[in-house]
Structures are given as C-alpha cells and as structure tokens.
Motif scaffolding. Sequence first.
Motif, short mmCIF file in Angstrom:
data_model
loop_
_atom_site.label_atom_id
_atom_site.label_comp_id
_atom_site.label_asym_id
_atom_site.label_seq_id
_atom_site.Cartn_x
_atom_site.Cartn_y
_atom_site.Cartn_z
N UNK A 11 -39.99 74.48 55.07
CA UNK A 11 -39.04 74.21 53.79
C UNK A 11 -38.47 72.80 53.90
N UNK A 12 -38.05 72.71 55.11
CA UNK A 12 -37.20 71.26 55.42
C UNK A 12 -38.17 69.99 55.29
N UNK B 51 -39.44 69.01 51.91
CA UNK B 51 -38.20 68.28 51.04
C UNK B 51 -37.73 66.95 51.83
N UNK B 52 -38.32 66.43 52.83
CA UNK B 52 -37.98 65.21 53.61
C UNK B 52 -38.32 64.06 52.69
N UNK B 53 -37.39 63.13 52.34
CA UNK B 53 -37.74 62.06 51.44
C UNK B 53 -38.66 61.06 52.41
N UNK B 54 -38.81 61.33 53.49
CA UNK B 54 -39.62 60.54 54.62
C UNK B 54 -41.07 60.79 54.34
N UNK C 292 -41.83 62.97 50.99
CA UNK C 292 -42.30 63.40 49.86
C UNK C 292 -42.79 62.46 48.61
N UNK D 143 -43.62 60.30 45.44
CA UNK D 143 -43.01 60.02 44.10
C UNK D 143 -43.94 59.60 43.16
N UNK E 177 -41.98 56.82 39.86
CA UNK E 177 -40.53 56.74 40.46
C UNK E 177 -39.91 58.38 40.12
N UNK F 23 -39.60 61.96 42.12
CA UNK F 23 -39.93 62.80 43.29
C UNK F 23 -40.69 63.92 42.82
N UNK G 39 -46.71 61.83 50.22
CA UNK G 39 -47.36 60.57 49.91
C UNK G 39 -48.19 60.32 50.97
N UNK H 225 -49.59 57.23 52.24
CA UNK H 225 -48.87 56.31 53.17
C UNK H 225 -47.50 56.51 53.73
N UNK H 226 -46.77 57.65 53.19
CA UNK H 226 -45.72 57.99 53.99
C UNK H 226 -46.39 58.73 55.39
N UNK I 219 -47.40 56.26 58.07
CA UNK I 219 -46.52 55.73 58.89
C UNK I 219 -45.35 56.81 59.60
#
Lengths: 300, 158
Positions: free
Chosen positions: B55-56, B59-62, B64, B66, B69, B71, B77, B79-80, B83
């Motif tokens: 669950x965590x 929802x990580x912006x690292x 997720x 978009x 623009x 989310x 993502x 490419x996220x 990296x």
Amino acid sequence: MNIQGTRNKRGIIEAQLTWVFILIVGVIILLFFVGIAQKQKQISDTKNAAEILQQLDGILTGAEVSTGTASLVNIPKLDIELTCDAFTIEGVTKQLDARVVFGPDLIQGRQLVMYNLDWSVPYRVTNFLYLTSPNVRYVLVGEAEQELESLLPEYITYESIPTSDNFTDKKNYKVRFVFWDKQGNIPDVRGDISAVSINDNSASFNNGLTWSPSIAYEGDAFKVGAVFAENSEQFNCTVKKAEEKKRIVTELYQDRINLLKSKYSAGEACRELLDINLTAFYDLESRNYDLQLQSCPTIY
Amino acid sequence: MKKKAQLKIWTTIAILIVFFVILMFGFIFYTQVEKISFERTQREAEARRSIDVAQVLTNLPELQCSVGAVERGICFDYYKLEVAEESINDEWLYYYGMFGYSDIEVKDLSGSGKNFTLYENQGDKTSYTTGFIPISIYDPIERLFSFGVIKVKSYYGQ
C-alpha cells in the motif's frame, strides 16, 4: 495424675494449631492466586496494547495514502502518546519511521481524528498525517479564522473568537490558541494550554510561558501541521523529516530527468526542455507545462 | 495416637503437594495455549505487513506515474523504476523504516519484461509471506501502459 485433663489440653492445643496451619496455608494459596491474577492482567494489558497499536498502525498507513481525507475512528479508551518519532499506548511503543505525523503529545478519548494533506514543491514529496482528538479544543483568534479555516478538517473541535479576551473555559483537557502572524496573549486558565502563531512561511509556538523562535516552512501542509503540532520541538523534528524526504525525492526526480534527457538527441525540443537542475530551477510549473505542450515526458 | 496424628499431617501435606502440582500443570498448559494464540496473531500481523508495504509502495511519489501532470493511482513510471533501484539502495536506511524486512520486486510483464529489484532485506528472518499486486507501468516517452506485478516478500520469525 490427671490423665484425662492432660488429654483434653492436648486436644484443645491440637485443634488450635490445626486452624493456624489451615490459615497459613490458606493465605499462601490465596496470595499465590492473587499473584497469578495480577501477572496475568499485566500480560493481558500489554498484549491488548500491542494489538491495538498494530491495528492503529494499519489504520494510519491507510489514512496516509488517501490524500485530503478526514476520518473519525472509534478507539478503545486508552491514552495515545505521540512524539515526532513514535506513538505509545500503555507503555508499548511503535516507531513512526519515515512517516511525517503532527499531533498533540497526548490524545485522550474514545475517538481519533485523522487527516492528511500532500506536501508538493510542486512535485509531491510526501503526505503529512495529522492526528488529534475531538476533545482537544482549537481556538482561532482574529484573522486566523479567514486564513486557516478552509484548510482545517471536519471532526475537530474548533471555534473562532475576535480576541483571546473572549475565551471561555470549557474544561477541555487540552486547548490550542491559533494566532495569525502575531504572538497574541494567552488567557490564564488551568489545564494544558498552548498557542501557535502562524503565517505564510513560518510558525512560532508558546507552551504557556514563552514564544519559541520562528521555524520556517513552505506550503499549506505545514501551516496545518503547525496548528496540530504539540510544540516547536515536534514541529522542528517533522520539518527536518520532510526536508530529508524532499532531498531523496528530488535526487530521484533529477536522476529520472537525466535518464529521460539521454533518450533524446541533441537539438530535440524535449532534450532542451529537460535540461534543468531541480534544486536551482525556480519555475518548475511553467517548465512542466511547456513539456506537456511539446508532448514531452513531464517532470512530475 | 502420635503416629496417627503424624500420618494425618503428612496426608494433608501430600494433598497440598498434589494440588500444587496439578495447578502447575494447568498453568503450563494455559501459557502454552496463550503462546500459540500469540504466535498466530503475530503471523496474521506479518501477513498484513506485506499488504501495508504494498500500500505504501503504490503511493510513493518516487515511483508513481503521472500522465499529463496528473498522478495516477496503482501505476508506476518506467523511468522512475529504472532510477529507483539504485536510489533506494543509496538511501537504504531511510527505506528500511518504511519496508523493514522484505524483498520488493516489480516485473514488467507485457512491456520490456524487465525485473526491477527495488529493495532486499531478509535480515536473520526465516519465514515469509508473499503478496502479489497487479500494477500498470507507464512509459512517458512512448506514452504506453503495460501490465506489471509487484511482488512483496515480507520476512518474520527467527
């Protein structure tokens, strides 16, 4: 010799000694069982507290991921102690780790208010979680009402007064005065009284005696955090946690931008638009919009 | 008569000894039952842990994605992910607070077929529960979604 008399005396003494023996053994057995019962109660209380802590941890995880929502949760009548790094129920502690949580140091009552907001700079860094009890009274003084009311969640007990002289004591276990951009006077009443002075980019706390130095921040999520945070120490600690998360997320976003840039040839519009340093670039929103217009991958 | 009285006292003491022995066995049995119940509760908590981690993670912006623009939920993502493998490893201590003792992998099933190992930490734990969560993986250059799955292996016990 009076043999009969001696026998009677021996019988009486024997009967008395038997009763003394029964009394002693009875007390020992009783103490044994009372000891077991007490030990069992201790173990049971600790086990209960650990289970409640585990369930609360799960609820907090769920609450943290659903942004902009407020919820009111029924909880057992147990005191929850909250610090920047952990929360404790009946002496059993659970670490908050990377979670950014604002709230009073003691949450009492049968209900828990949970609220969260995302902190974006402008890309989302993390979600802030706010915890409080409906038994805590928030008093917005003067301009604080117009500036903050729209940011506050439902379920909390708050009111607005023109000045702190208009305050009437309602015997809440905790009262927080919220001032906008001024360090106002706190009424002299009994109980756990504290105050915070908030503006667009800093907050200062008063524990009933003196005002702390201002702590700088950016974003509405911090403004709400300042309303709920217990004191300057907790607020400062959570600001540092959030800044650490911002550093990590920014580095990852920068790595992603560099990787995306490498997928385009020199001279291509996307490559030029992606050629930025996140820590030094100030208008990310418009750059992100430009990337969208050019059908390039966006920064966020 | 003296012998009779002594015998009576010894009988009483013997009864008390037997009583306490039975009580002790009863107490041992009860604590064993409590221990088994507690271990079961622990296992259930550990099973829930892999769901909490998932669950965590989603929802990580690292991680997720978009699109335009905005989310998107249950979407990473591409490419996220590329990296994040190195980034999470660099900040291992920070993410240990979030993920604890677990292994987290993301497999791109219909796109590149690549397997991303985001986090690994078995520690000295011996047992584990595994959770699989389906996810979309978005390629922002090609503007395509592919199917993926998150595998969370949550370790417990010693």
